[in-house]
Motif scaffolding. Structure first.
Motif, mmCIF file in Angstrom:
data_model
loop_
_atom_site.group_PDB
_atom_site.id
_atom_site.type_symbol
_atom_site.label_atom_id
_atom_site.label_comp_id
_atom_site.label_asym_id
_atom_site.label_seq_id
_atom_site.Cartn_x
_atom_site.Cartn_y
_atom_site.Cartn_z
ATOM 1 N N UNK A 1 -25.484 39.109 -21.424
ATOM 2 C CA UNK A 1 -25.284 37.687 -21.222
ATOM 3 C C UNK A 1 -26.213 36.636 -21.791
ATOM 4 N N UNK A 2 -27.327 37.260 -22.594
ATOM 5 C CA UNK A 2 -28.443 36.382 -22.845
ATOM 6 C C UNK A 2 -27.708 35.258 -23.791
ATOM 7 N N UNK A 3 -26.982 35.442 -24.816
ATOM 8 C CA UNK A 3 -26.461 34.439 -25.689
ATOM 9 C C UNK A 3 -25.657 33.271 -24.999
ATOM 10 N N UNK A 4 -24.768 33.750 -23.958
ATOM 11 C CA UNK A 4 -23.926 32.721 -23.255
ATOM 12 C C UNK A 4 -24.875 31.835 -22.276
ATOM 13 N N UNK A 5 -26.117 32.662 -21.823
ATOM 14 C CA UNK A 5 -26.663 31.961 -20.806
ATOM 15 C C UNK A 5 -27.582 30.740 -21.503
ATOM 16 N N UNK A 6 -28.009 31.241 -22.893
ATOM 17 C CA UNK A 6 -28.779 30.437 -23.558
ATOM 18 C C UNK A 6 -28.043 29.418 -23.875
ATOM 19 N N UNK A 7 -27.029 29.355 -24.433
ATOM 20 C CA UNK A 7 -26.005 28.544 -24.811
ATOM 21 C C UNK A 7 -25.671 27.577 -23.689
ATOM 22 N N UNK A 8 -25.448 28.002 -22.504
ATOM 23 C CA UNK A 8 -25.387 27.008 -21.454
ATOM 24 C C UNK A 8 -26.456 26.345 -21.107
ATOM 25 N N UNK A 9 -27.602 26.987 -21.057
ATOM 26 C CA UNK A 9 -28.824 26.166 -21.190
ATOM 27 C C UNK A 9 -29.050 25.111 -21.955
ATOM 28 N N UNK A 10 -29.064 25.469 -23.207
ATOM 29 C CA UNK A 10 -28.943 24.644 -24.278
ATOM 30 C C UNK A 10 -28.073 23.270 -24.174
ATOM 31 N N UNK A 11 -26.746 23.537 -23.616
ATOM 32 C CA UNK A 11 -25.783 22.547 -23.635
ATOM 33 C C UNK A 11 -26.202 21.601 -22.419
ATOM 34 N N UNK A 12 -26.769 22.247 -21.360
ATOM 35 C CA UNK A 12 -27.186 21.423 -20.234
ATOM 36 C C UNK A 12 -28.406 20.332 -20.658
ATOM 37 N N UNK A 13 -29.356 21.230 -21.397
ATOM 38 C CA UNK A 13 -30.329 20.399 -21.980
ATOM 39 C C UNK A 13 -30.068 19.331 -22.709
ATOM 40 N N UNK A 14 -28.969 19.492 -23.698
ATOM 41 C CA UNK A 14 -28.588 18.275 -24.578
ATOM 42 C C UNK A 14 -27.681 17.457 -24.006
ATOM 43 N N UNK A 15 -27.303 18.025 -22.942
ATOM 44 C CA UNK A 15 -26.243 16.828 -21.914
ATOM 45 C C UNK A 15 -27.373 15.770 -21.478
ATOM 46 N N UNK A 16 -28.401 16.562 -20.870
ATOM 47 C CA UNK A 16 -29.754 15.539 -20.329
ATOM 48 C C UNK A 16 -30.355 14.713 -21.040
ATOM 49 N N UNK A 17 -30.430 15.269 -22.286
ATOM 50 C CA UNK A 17 -30.830 14.299 -23.249
ATOM 51 C C UNK A 17 -29.776 13.153 -23.495
ATOM 52 N N UNK A 18 -28.896 13.542 -23.910
ATOM 53 C CA UNK A 18 -27.841 12.511 -23.972
ATOM 54 C C UNK A 18 -27.495 11.340 -22.935
ATOM 55 N N UNK A 19 -27.603 11.838 -21.894
ATOM 56 C CA UNK A 19 -27.816 10.762 -20.405
ATOM 57 C C UNK A 19 -28.813 9.801 -20.751
ATOM 58 N N UNK A 20 -30.060 10.434 -21.080
ATOM 59 C CA UNK A 20 -31.153 9.595 -21.340
ATOM 60 C C UNK A 20 -31.124 8.740 -22.438
ATOM 61 N N UNK A 21 -30.390 9.116 -23.356
ATOM 62 C CA UNK A 21 -30.345 8.222 -24.673
ATOM 63 C C UNK A 21 -29.232 7.150 -24.242
ATOM 64 N N UNK A 22 -28.166 7.566 -23.374
ATOM 65 C CA UNK A 22 -27.356 6.429 -23.117
ATOM 66 C C UNK A 22 -27.934 5.324 -22.352
ATOM 67 N N UNK A 23 -28.872 5.797 -21.323
ATOM 68 C CA UNK A 23 -29.770 4.887 -20.861
ATOM 69 C C UNK A 23 -30.383 3.821 -21.527
ATOM 70 N N UNK A 24 -31.090 4.519 -22.731
ATOM 71 C CA UNK A 24 -31.855 3.600 -23.465
ATOM 72 C C UNK A 24 -30.888 2.608 -24.555
#
Length: 167
Positions: A137-160
Protein backbone atom coordinates in the motif's frame (compact mmCIF):
# COMPACT_ATOMS: atom_id res chain seq x y z
CA UNK A 1 -4.01 104.68 7.14
CA UNK A 2 -4.48 102.45 10.14
CA UNK A 3 -7.88 101.32 8.91
CA UNK A 4 -6.38 100.28 5.60
CA UNK A 5 -3.65 98.28 7.35
CA UNK A 6 -6.22 96.63 9.57
CA UNK A 7 -8.24 95.64 6.48
CA UNK A 8 -5.12 94.17 4.86
CA UNK A 9 -4.34 92.20 8.01
CA UNK A 10 -7.96 91.10 8.24
CA UNK A 11 -7.93 89.85 4.65
CA UNK A 12 -4.59 88.09 5.26
CA UNK A 13 -5.86 86.41 8.45
CA UNK A 14 -9.04 85.31 6.68
CA UNK A 15 -7.04 83.94 3.76
CA UNK A 16 -4.72 82.04 6.10
CA UNK A 17 -7.68 80.66 8.03
CA UNK A 18 -9.27 79.50 4.78
CA UNK A 19 -6.05 77.83 3.60
CA UNK A 20 -5.68 76.19 7.03
CA UNK A 21 -9.23 74.86 6.89
CA UNK A 22 -8.70 73.45 3.41
CA UNK A 23 -5.43 71.79 4.42
CA UNK A 24 -6.95 70.36 7.58
CA UNK A 25 -9.84 68.95 5.57
CA UNK A 26 -7.47 67.25 3.13
CA UNK A 27 -5.20 65.86 5.79
CA UNK A 28 -7.87 64.85 8.26
CA UNK A 29 -10.06 62.69 6.10
CA UNK A 30 -9.31 59.83 3.78
CA UNK A 31 -11.44 58.54 1.01
CA UNK A 32 -13.30 55.25 1.43
CA UNK A 33 -11.20 53.84 -1.41
CA UNK A 34 -7.96 54.73 0.37
CA UNK A 35 -9.24 53.17 3.60
CA UNK A 36 -10.22 49.98 1.74
CA UNK A 37 -6.82 49.80 0.05
CA UNK A 38 -5.11 50.20 3.42
CA UNK A 39 -7.22 47.37 4.87
CA UNK A 40 -6.43 45.19 1.86
CA UNK A 41 -2.70 45.86 2.20
CA UNK A 42 -2.77 45.11 5.92
CA UNK A 43 -4.65 41.84 5.34
CA UNK A 44 -2.26 40.73 2.61
CA UNK A 45 0.72 41.65 4.81
CA UNK A 46 -0.73 39.38 7.51
CA UNK A 47 -1.24 36.59 4.95
CA UNK A 48 2.33 37.02 3.69
CA UNK A 49 3.73 36.87 7.23
CA UNK A 50 1.66 33.75 7.91
CA UNK A 51 3.10 32.10 4.79
CA UNK A 52 6.65 33.03 5.86
CA UNK A 53 5.97 31.51 9.28
CA UNK A 54 4.49 28.41 7.65
CA UNK A 55 7.55 27.99 5.44
CA UNK A 56 9.77 28.08 8.53
CA UNK A 57 7.61 25.46 10.27
CA UNK A 58 7.59 23.23 7.20
CA UNK A 59 11.38 23.47 7.04
CA UNK A 60 11.50 22.27 10.65
CA UNK A 61 9.08 19.45 9.74
CA UNK A 62 11.36 18.42 6.86
CA UNK A 63 14.31 18.34 9.26
CA UNK A 64 12.30 16.09 11.59
CA UNK A 65 11.53 13.79 8.66
CA UNK A 66 15.23 13.64 7.84
CA UNK A 67 16.05 12.53 11.38
CA UNK A 68 13.26 9.95 11.33
CA UNK A 69 11.80 11.03 14.65
CA UNK A 70 8.03 10.52 14.70
CA UNK A 71 7.72 12.51 17.92
CA UNK A 72 9.64 15.43 16.41
CA UNK A 73 7.59 15.16 13.20
CA UNK A 74 4.38 15.44 15.22
CA UNK A 75 5.73 18.40 17.19
CA UNK A 76 6.81 20.24 14.06
CA UNK A 77 3.56 19.42 12.26
CA UNK A 78 1.58 20.75 15.24
CA UNK A 79 3.65 23.95 15.08
CA UNK A 80 2.78 24.27 11.38
CA UNK A 81 -0.89 23.58 12.15
CA UNK A 82 -0.97 26.47 14.63
CA UNK A 83 0.29 28.77 11.90
CA UNK A 84 -2.29 27.38 9.47
CA UNK A 85 -5.05 27.75 12.05
CA UNK A 86 -4.13 31.41 12.49
CA UNK A 87 -5.48 32.03 8.99
CA UNK A 88 -8.98 31.45 10.36
CA UNK A 89 -8.50 34.34 12.79
CA UNK A 90 -7.55 36.87 10.15
CA UNK A 91 -10.34 39.24 9.26
CA UNK A 92 -10.64 39.57 5.50
CA UNK A 93 -11.71 42.98 4.26
CA UNK A 94 -14.72 43.20 2.00
CA UNK A 95 -13.91 41.70 -1.37
CA UNK A 96 -11.05 39.53 -0.14
CA UNK A 97 -13.13 36.81 1.51
CA UNK A 98 -12.59 34.47 -1.46
CA UNK A 99 -8.83 34.93 -1.18
CA UNK A 100 -8.94 34.10 2.52
CA UNK A 101 -10.96 30.99 1.68
CA UNK A 102 -8.33 29.89 -0.86
CA UNK A 103 -5.70 30.12 1.85
CA UNK A 104 -7.87 28.28 4.38
CA UNK A 105 -8.66 25.54 1.85
CA UNK A 106 -4.97 25.18 1.04
CA UNK A 107 -4.07 25.08 4.73
CA UNK A 108 -6.68 22.40 5.41
CA UNK A 109 -5.36 20.29 2.56
CA UNK A 110 -1.76 20.68 3.79
CA UNK A 111 -2.82 19.66 7.29
CA UNK A 112 -4.41 16.51 5.91
CA UNK A 113 -1.29 15.67 3.91
CA UNK A 114 1.05 16.15 6.87
CA UNK A 115 -1.17 14.06 9.13
CA UNK A 116 -1.38 11.30 6.53
CA UNK A 117 2.41 11.32 6.14
CA UNK A 118 2.94 11.08 9.89
CA UNK A 119 0.38 8.27 10.12
CA UNK A 120 2.14 6.36 7.34
CA UNK A 121 5.57 6.87 8.86
CA UNK A 122 4.25 5.85 12.30
CA UNK A 123 2.86 2.63 10.87
CA UNK A 124 6.18 1.85 9.20
CA UNK A 125 8.16 2.74 12.33
CA UNK A 126 5.98 0.69 14.65
CA UNK A 127 5.83 -2.40 12.42
CA UNK A 128 7.10 -5.63 13.93
CA UNK A 129 7.67 -9.14 12.65
CA UNK A 130 4.36 -10.15 14.18
CA UNK A 131 2.57 -7.12 12.69
CA UNK A 132 4.57 -6.09 9.60
CA UNK A 133 3.83 -3.04 7.53
CA UNK A 134 1.91 -3.75 4.34
CA UNK A 135 4.36 -2.42 1.79
CA UNK A 136 1.92 -3.14 -1.04
CA UNK A 137 0.00 0.00 0.00
CA UNK A 138 3.02 2.26 0.36
CA UNK A 139 3.19 3.62 -3.20
CA UNK A 140 -0.52 4.41 -3.44
CA UNK A 141 -0.56 6.04 0.00
CA UNK A 142 2.48 8.16 -0.82
CA UNK A 143 0.85 9.11 -4.11
CA UNK A 144 -2.32 10.19 -2.26
CA UNK A 145 -0.28 12.18 0.25
CA UNK A 146 1.68 13.91 -2.52
CA UNK A 147 -1.55 14.70 -4.40
CA UNK A 148 -3.09 16.18 -1.26
CA UNK A 149 0.05 18.21 -0.54
CA UNK A 150 0.21 19.46 -4.15
CA UNK A 151 -3.48 20.37 -4.01
CA UNK A 152 -2.90 22.37 -0.84
CA UNK A 153 0.00 24.23 -2.43
CA UNK A 154 -2.12 24.89 -5.54
CA UNK A 155 -4.89 26.40 -3.39
CA UNK A 156 -2.39 28.63 -1.63
CA UNK A 157 -1.02 29.71 -5.01
CA UNK A 158 -4.59 30.40 -6.20
CA UNK A 159 -4.93 32.74 -3.21
CA UNK A 160 -1.68 34.46 -4.20
CA UNK A 161 -2.80 34.84 -7.82
CA UNK A 162 -6.23 36.14 -6.81
CA UNK A 163 -4.59 38.65 -4.47
CA UNK A 164 -2.24 39.80 -7.22
CA UNK A 165 -5.26 40.36 -9.47
CA UNK A 166 -6.91 42.63 -6.87
CA UNK A 167 -3.94 44.96 -6.53
Amino acid sequence: MKVQQLKKWGVLVCALALVGAVLAGCAGGTSPEAEQQAKNRQFMAQINQTMVDLNEKLDAFNEAVATGSVVNMRTQADNAFRVLDSLENLEAPEGLEDIKQDYIDGATELEGALNAYIDLYTEIDSATEEAPFDWSTYDSRMSDIKASYDDGIAKLQAGDEAAAGKE
